[in-house]
Design a protein around this motif. Sequence first.
Motif, PDB file in Angstrom:
ATOM      1  N   GLY A   9       4.530   6.584  -0.114  1.00 12.44           N
ATOM      2  CA  GLY A   9       3.469   6.254   0.828  1.00 12.44           C
ATOM      3  C   GLY A   9       2.088   6.473   0.246  1.00 12.44           C
ATOM      4  N   SER A  35       0.820  -1.221   0.000  1.00 11.60           N
ATOM      5  CA  SER A  35       0.000   0.000   0.000  1.00 11.60           C
ATOM      6  C   SER A  35       0.845   1.257   0.000  1.00 11.60           C
ATOM      7  CB  SER A  35      -0.944  -0.005   1.215  1.00 11.60           C
ATOM      8  OG  SER A  35      -1.797  -1.113   1.184  1.00 11.60           O
ATOM      9  N   ASP A  78      -1.182  -5.524   3.214  1.00 10.54           N
ATOM     10  CA  ASP A  78       0.111  -4.911   3.527  1.00 10.54           C
ATOM     11  C   ASP A  78       0.485  -5.299   4.950  1.00 10.54           C
ATOM     12  OD1 ASP A  78       2.206  -2.931   4.275  1.00 10.54           O
ATOM     13  OD2 ASP A  78       1.684  -2.014   2.360  1.00 10.54           O
ATOM     14  N   ASP A  79       1.746  -5.662   5.163  1.00 12.28           N
ATOM     15  CA  ASP A  79       2.199  -6.012   6.504  1.00 12.28           C
ATOM     16  C   ASP A  79       2.105  -4.820   7.455  1.00 12.28           C
ATOM     17  OD1 ASP A  79       2.759  -8.560   5.647  1.00 12.28           O
ATOM     18  OD2 ASP A  79       4.887  -8.155   5.267  1.00 12.28           O
ATOM     19  N   ASP A  80       2.174  -3.614   6.904  1.00 14.12           N
ATOM     20  CA  ASP A  80       2.056  -2.398   7.710  1.00 14.12           C
ATOM     21  C   ASP A  80       0.582  -2.033   7.802  1.00 14.12           C
ATOM     22  OD1 ASP A  80       1.926   0.289   8.611  1.00 14.12           O
ATOM     23  OD2 ASP A  80       3.942   0.692   7.858  1.00 14.12           O
ATOM     24  N   ALA A  81      -0.015  -2.296   8.952  1.00 12.07           N
ATOM     25  CA  ALA A  81      -1.456  -2.085   9.120  1.00 12.07           C
ATOM     26  C   ALA A  81      -1.843  -0.621   8.947  1.00 12.07           C
ATOM     27  CB  ALA A  81      -1.904  -2.583  10.496  1.00 12.07           C
ATOM     28  N   ASP A  82      -0.986   0.302   9.377  1.00  7.69           N
ATOM     29  CA  ASP A  82      -1.305   1.724   9.244  1.00  7.69           C
ATOM     30  C   ASP A  82      -1.399   2.126   7.777  1.00  7.69           C
ATOM     31  OD1 ASP A  82      -1.424   2.119  11.970  1.00  7.69           O
ATOM     32  OD2 ASP A  82       0.676   2.747  12.152  1.00  7.69           O
ATOM     33  N   ARG A  83      -0.449   1.664   6.967  1.00  6.75           N
ATOM     34  CA  ARG A  83      -0.499   1.982   5.534  1.00  6.75           C
ATOM     35  C   ARG A  83      -1.728   1.372   4.881  1.00  6.75           C
ATOM     36  NH1 ARG A  83       4.940   2.777   3.052  1.00  6.75           N
ATOM     37  NH2 ARG A  83       4.393   1.247   1.470  1.00  6.75           N
ATOM     38  N   ARG A  84      -2.044   0.145   5.263  1.00  5.31           N
ATOM     39  CA  ARG A  84      -3.216  -0.519   4.694  1.00  5.31           C
ATOM     40  C   ARG A  84      -4.493   0.239   5.052  1.00  5.31           C
ATOM     41  NH1 ARG A  84      -2.583  -5.128   7.100  1.00  5.31           N
ATOM     42  NH2 ARG A  84      -4.194  -4.818   8.678  1.00  5.31           N
TER      43      ARG A  84
END
Length: 362
Positions: free
Chosen positions: A120, A9, A31-37
Amino acid sequence: MRSALVIGSGLIGTSIALALSGRGVRVHLDDDDADRRRTAAALGAGTETPPDGPVDLAVIAVPPARIAAALAAAQHRGAARGYVDVGSVKGGPRRELAALGGDLTWYLGSHPMAGRERSGPLAATADLFEGRPWVLTPTAETDTEVLNLALELVALCRAVPVVMDADAHDRAVALVSHAPQLLSSLLAARLERADEAAVRLCGQGIRDVTRLAASDPGMWIDILSANPGPVADVLAEVATDLERTVHALRSLESADEAKRETGTAGVETVLRRGNAGRDRVPGKHGTAPARYETIAVFVSDRPGELARIFADAGRAGVNIEDVRMEHATGQQAGLVQLMVEPAATAVLTAALRERGWSLRSP
């Protein structure tokens, strides 16, 4: 295409997801990064909910070093009918996927030639790819259905498909993308400890050349680590030219007239080679580069001024082919450089002066 899974993401993945969602495709975000997802989902790029079964197409939008592993994992769980990646390097990930036992039949490497200095999901836009080349690297193993899905993806993102060999692509982007990033950074680094008086003299030229230096270092380390050989080859050639140019400039300092003449010839050679190379850069819409005339207009930094100058050009019946802006140091004003067809120069110049604009030599 009715459904897609976008893995990653960041700027590219979220922009693809926004474009697909905006054209009626149900997009699932991973996405492994929950915030980006979550950010991508909040922007309207798709849903965080995993798909119930295989989607039509999985788009792998992770850094080059992680592409093969992400592809292999997605194939192992049967995530989609077809798989594409959108990384900026193509040969290495394909070989790594084969080494991991991945299925090359249902995979196609691709690379949308678009981006921004910012990264981002918050930098993403649905129109990022419109009119831009999108490289596809199919092989004899690639299933026709996957190629058709990839072409549909490119069409939905309103990009222009370009078919290339994977390794030829990597050599090409080393020249037109990866090496320019490093050269921009190297020149910008000269400003880090430069005298303040020198920095205050920065004009549009140094802004143009160092624009890429604002890019995210972490992202570029990933890219350059995946394509180091071809980039090093380009920089080695540049280093040879630099050495010759330095020698030519030193010769210009000599009291010996013959050495000065040699130095002048050396500098002229590199400048003329630059002219010849620049002339090969495609112009508007990928056509041959056009020769435009430049009209420079002094513009104050007030709301509506740019809209007014474009409206005045429109009333004069002149199409603005390109535009650049150069801000004046320490002033709330600057020059707007309008590029027009040579035949329109006199018409637009007269019209702008008639409407009270102050013209300057470009």
